[in-house]
Scaffold this motif. Structure first.
Motif, PDB file in Angstrom:
ATOM      1  N   GLU A   8      43.544  47.230  38.505  1.00  0.00           N
ATOM      2  CA  GLU A   8      43.442  45.631  39.044  1.00  0.00           C
ATOM      3  C   GLU A   8      43.734  45.366  38.320  1.00  0.00           C
ATOM      4  OE1 GLU A   8      39.600  45.481  40.543  1.00  0.00           O
ATOM      5  OE2 GLU A   8      39.289  43.230  40.110  1.00  0.00           O
ATOM      6  N   PRO A   9      44.123  43.946  38.911  1.00  0.00           N
ATOM      7  CA  PRO A   9      44.986  42.531  37.961  1.00  0.00           C
ATOM      8  C   PRO A   9      43.921  41.857  37.264  1.00  0.00           C
ATOM      9  CG  PRO A   9      45.406  42.724  40.379  1.00  0.00           C
ATOM     10  CD  PRO A   9      44.632  43.947  40.281  1.00  0.00           C
ATOM     11  N   PHE A  10      44.145  41.249  36.025  1.00  0.00           N
ATOM     12  CA  PHE A  10      43.280  40.575  34.901  1.00  0.00           C
ATOM     13  C   PHE A  10      41.839  41.487  35.219  1.00  0.00           C
ATOM     14  CE2 PHE A  10      46.581  38.125  36.687  1.00  0.00           C
ATOM     15  CZ  PHE A  10      47.134  36.893  35.612  1.00  0.00           C
ATOM     16  N   VAL A  11      42.011  42.718  34.264  1.00  0.00           N
ATOM     17  CA  VAL A  11      39.948  42.894  33.885  1.00  0.00           C
ATOM     18  C   VAL A  11      40.406  43.393  32.497  1.00  0.00           C
ATOM     19  CG1 VAL A  11      39.939  44.249  36.413  1.00  0.00           C
ATOM     20  CG2 VAL A  11      41.223  45.094  34.444  1.00  0.00           C
ATOM     21  N   ILE A  19      49.709  34.549  41.305  1.00  0.00           N
ATOM     22  CA  ILE A  19      50.417  35.371  40.892  1.00  0.00           C
ATOM     23  C   ILE A  19      50.817  35.672  39.089  1.00  0.00           C
ATOM     24  CG2 ILE A  19      53.213  35.989  41.413  1.00  0.00           C
ATOM     25  CD1 ILE A  19      53.230  35.254  44.264  1.00  0.00           C
ATOM     26  N   GLY A  20      50.020  36.346  38.741  1.00  0.00           N
ATOM     27  CA  GLY A  20      50.978  37.271  37.175  1.00  0.00           C
ATOM     28  C   GLY A  20      52.010  37.830  36.723  1.00  0.00           C
ATOM     29  N   GLU A  21      51.750  37.936  35.707  1.00  0.00           N
ATOM     30  CA  GLU A  21      53.564  38.999  35.241  1.00  0.00           C
ATOM     31  C   GLU A  21      53.146  39.828  35.494  1.00  0.00           C
ATOM     32  OE1 GLU A  21      53.993  37.198  31.428  1.00  0.00           O
ATOM     33  OE2 GLU A  21      54.408  39.314  30.747  1.00  0.00           O
ATOM     34  N   GLY A  22      52.381  40.408  35.041  1.00  0.00           N
ATOM     35  CA  GLY A  22      51.850  41.876  34.692  1.00  0.00           C
ATOM     36  C   GLY A  22      50.977  42.696  34.631  1.00  0.00           C
ATOM     37  N   PRO A  23      50.654  43.705  34.528  1.00  0.00           N
ATOM     38  CA  PRO A  23      49.655  44.533  34.235  1.00  0.00           C
ATOM     39  C   PRO A  23      49.534  44.999  32.578  1.00  0.00           C
ATOM     40  CG  PRO A  23      49.968  45.894  35.874  1.00  0.00           C
ATOM     41  CD  PRO A  23      51.332  44.826  36.054  1.00  0.00           C
ATOM     42  N   GLY A  24      48.588  44.430  32.455  1.00  0.00           N
ATOM     43  CA  GLY A  24      48.950  45.439  30.236  1.00  0.00           C
ATOM     44  C   GLY A  24      47.612  46.258  30.703  1.00  0.00           C
ATOM     45  N   GLU A  25      47.286  46.416  29.197  1.00  0.00           N
ATOM     46  CA  GLU A  25      46.394  47.749  29.075  1.00  0.00           C
ATOM     47  C   GLU A  25      45.509  48.583  29.822  1.00  0.00           C
ATOM     48  OE1 GLU A  25      45.125  48.428  25.149  1.00  0.00           O
ATOM     49  OE2 GLU A  25      45.194  50.996  24.696  1.00  0.00           O
ATOM     50  N   ASN A  26      44.300  47.297  30.166  1.00  0.00           N
ATOM     51  CA  ASN A  26      43.126  47.640  30.679  1.00  0.00           C
ATOM     52  C   ASN A  26      43.705  47.484  32.080  1.00  0.00           C
ATOM     53  OD1 ASN A  26      41.212  47.174  29.272  1.00  0.00           O
ATOM     54  ND2 ASN A  26      42.174  45.419  28.806  1.00  0.00           N
ATOM     55  N   GLU A  27      44.546  46.528  32.824  1.00  0.00           N
ATOM     56  CA  GLU A  27      44.928  46.783  34.594  1.00  0.00           C
ATOM     57  C   GLU A  27      45.507  48.255  34.757  1.00  0.00           C
ATOM     58  OE1 GLU A  27      45.598  44.333  32.146  1.00  0.00           O
ATOM     59  OE2 GLU A  27      44.228  42.671  32.728  1.00  0.00           O
ATOM     60  N   ASP A  28      46.264  48.834  33.169  1.00  0.00           N
ATOM     61  CA  ASP A  28      47.437  49.726  34.237  1.00  0.00           C
ATOM     62  C   ASP A  28      45.989  50.972  34.312  1.00  0.00           C
ATOM     63  OD1 ASP A  28      49.265  51.735  34.012  1.00  0.00           O
ATOM     64  OD2 ASP A  28      48.537  52.322  31.835  1.00  0.00           O
ATOM     65  N   ALA A  55      48.028  39.431  42.297  1.00  0.00           N
ATOM     66  CA  ALA A  55      48.568  40.346  42.965  1.00  0.00           C
ATOM     67  C   ALA A  55      49.707  40.108  41.116  1.00  0.00           C
ATOM     68  CB  ALA A  55      49.997  39.656  44.098  1.00  0.00           C
ATOM     69  N   ASN A  56      50.617  40.156  40.754  1.00  0.00           N
ATOM     70  CA  ASN A  56      51.584  40.694  39.908  1.00  0.00           C
ATOM     71  C   ASN A  56      52.655  40.371  40.334  1.00  0.00           C
ATOM     72  OD1 ASN A  56      50.064  39.793  37.071  1.00  0.00           O
ATOM     73  ND2 ASN A  56      48.866  42.285  37.646  1.00  0.00           N
ATOM     74  N   ILE A  57      53.798  39.933  39.677  1.00  0.00           N
ATOM     75  CA  ILE A  57      55.142  40.081  39.511  1.00  0.00           C
ATOM     76  C   ILE A  57      55.550  41.304  39.342  1.00  0.00           C
ATOM     77  CG2 ILE A  57      57.578  39.908  38.612  1.00  0.00           C
ATOM     78  CD1 ILE A  57      56.155  37.217  40.012  1.00  0.00           C
ATOM     79  N   LEU A  60      49.024  27.417  33.303  1.00  0.00           N
ATOM     80  CA  LEU A  60      49.151  28.146  32.335  1.00  0.00           C
ATOM     81  C   LEU A  60      48.359  29.276  32.413  1.00  0.00           C
ATOM     82  CD1 LEU A  60      47.499  25.401  29.424  1.00  0.00           C
ATOM     83  CD2 LEU A  60      50.000  25.968  30.306  1.00  0.00           C
ATOM     84  N   HIS A  61      49.142  30.182  31.947  1.00  0.00           N
ATOM     85  CA  HIS A  61      48.525  31.761  32.255  1.00  0.00           C
ATOM     86  C   HIS A  61      47.292  32.173  30.945  1.00  0.00           C
ATOM     87  CE1 HIS A  61      48.110  36.226  31.436  1.00  0.00           C
ATOM     88  NE2 HIS A  61      48.952  36.634  32.497  1.00  0.00           N
ATOM     89  N   PRO A  62      45.817  32.786  31.555  1.00  0.00           N
ATOM     90  CA  PRO A  62      44.852  32.552  30.773  1.00  0.00           C
ATOM     91  C   PRO A  62      45.297  33.113  29.573  1.00  0.00           C
ATOM     92  CG  PRO A  62      44.565  33.626  32.927  1.00  0.00           C
ATOM     93  CD  PRO A  62      45.709  33.376  32.515  1.00  0.00           C
TER      94      PRO A  62
END
Ligand code: URA
Length: 197
Positions: free
Chosen positions: A54-57, A41-50, A82-84, A156-158
């Motif tokens: 897909e999470p963590f791309v 479980i991660g935090e939330g989507p960033g720009e690429n994910e949005d 997934a993300n929070i 740790l978060h990547p």
């Protein structure tokens, strides 16, 4: 609570529970095996994910995939990610507590459908929401605690590892700890690996 993935995904994709829906391109529900024994479980989507849904791309995701591969884990095979929060917070700011609160039932529903044995929280935001609010991730990453019959660990978060590459060895060590625990308590996760040994 939705009882099938199809219902859950459709409802989540149409979510308008918080203002993040106004700026998102995609709702990032999750990726992986619906029968995974291990959930990240991660935090939330960033720009690429949005943009990709897909999470963590992005860059952090590429590092995550590498560390996963080193311990025979694969987002398209034997884990679920997934993300929070499922929608991108603008400018990649931290998701607000009220956004997390509005979104958390989607994650609860995902956990209920998957019934993982191990939950790994990537970074402080996820660990604070899932494990304990005052978690000190620099000190407590890599430690398992049991909650509601599920083993949970913060890592740790990547993205934090990318910002400070000196932390790579300790980040990687957590994956080795995770591999040992999977070998100890999971039946399916490494089944295909064992079969080819
Ligand atoms: N960071 C996260 O926490 N989640 C993602 O999906 C991507 C980056």
């Amino acid at each position: 609570m939705y009882n099938t993935w199809e219902e859950l995904k459709n409802a989540c994709a149409a979510c308008q529970k918080c203002a993040l829906c106004e700026t998102r391109h995609h709702v990032v529900v999750g990726v992986g095996s619906p029968t995974a024994e291990v959930m990240f479980i991660g935090e939330g989507p960033g720009e690429n994910e949005d943009l990709q849904g897909e999470p963590f791309v992005g860059r952090a995701g590429k590092l995550l995939d590498k560390m996963l591969a080193a311990v025979d884990l694969d987002r398209n095979d034997n884990i679920y990610i997934a993300n929070i929060v499922k929608c991108r917070p603008p400018q990649n700011r931290d998701p607000k507590p009220e956004e997390q609160e509005m979104c958390i039932d989607w994650l609860r529903n995902q956990v209920k459908l998957i019934r993982p044995k191990i939950i790994v929280c990537l970074g402080r935001i996820a660990a604070a929401r899932i494990i304990k609010p005052d978690i000190k991730i620099t000190r407590e990453h890599g430690q398992f605690i049991e909650k509601n019959g599920v083993l949970m660990m913060a890592m740790l978060h990547p993205a934090a590892v990318l910002r400070d590459p000196r932390r790579k060895p300790e980040a990687f060590n957590d994956f080795l700890i995770l591999r040992d625990k999977i070998n100890e308590i999971c039946e399916r996760t490494y089944a295909s690996v064992r079969a080819t040994e």
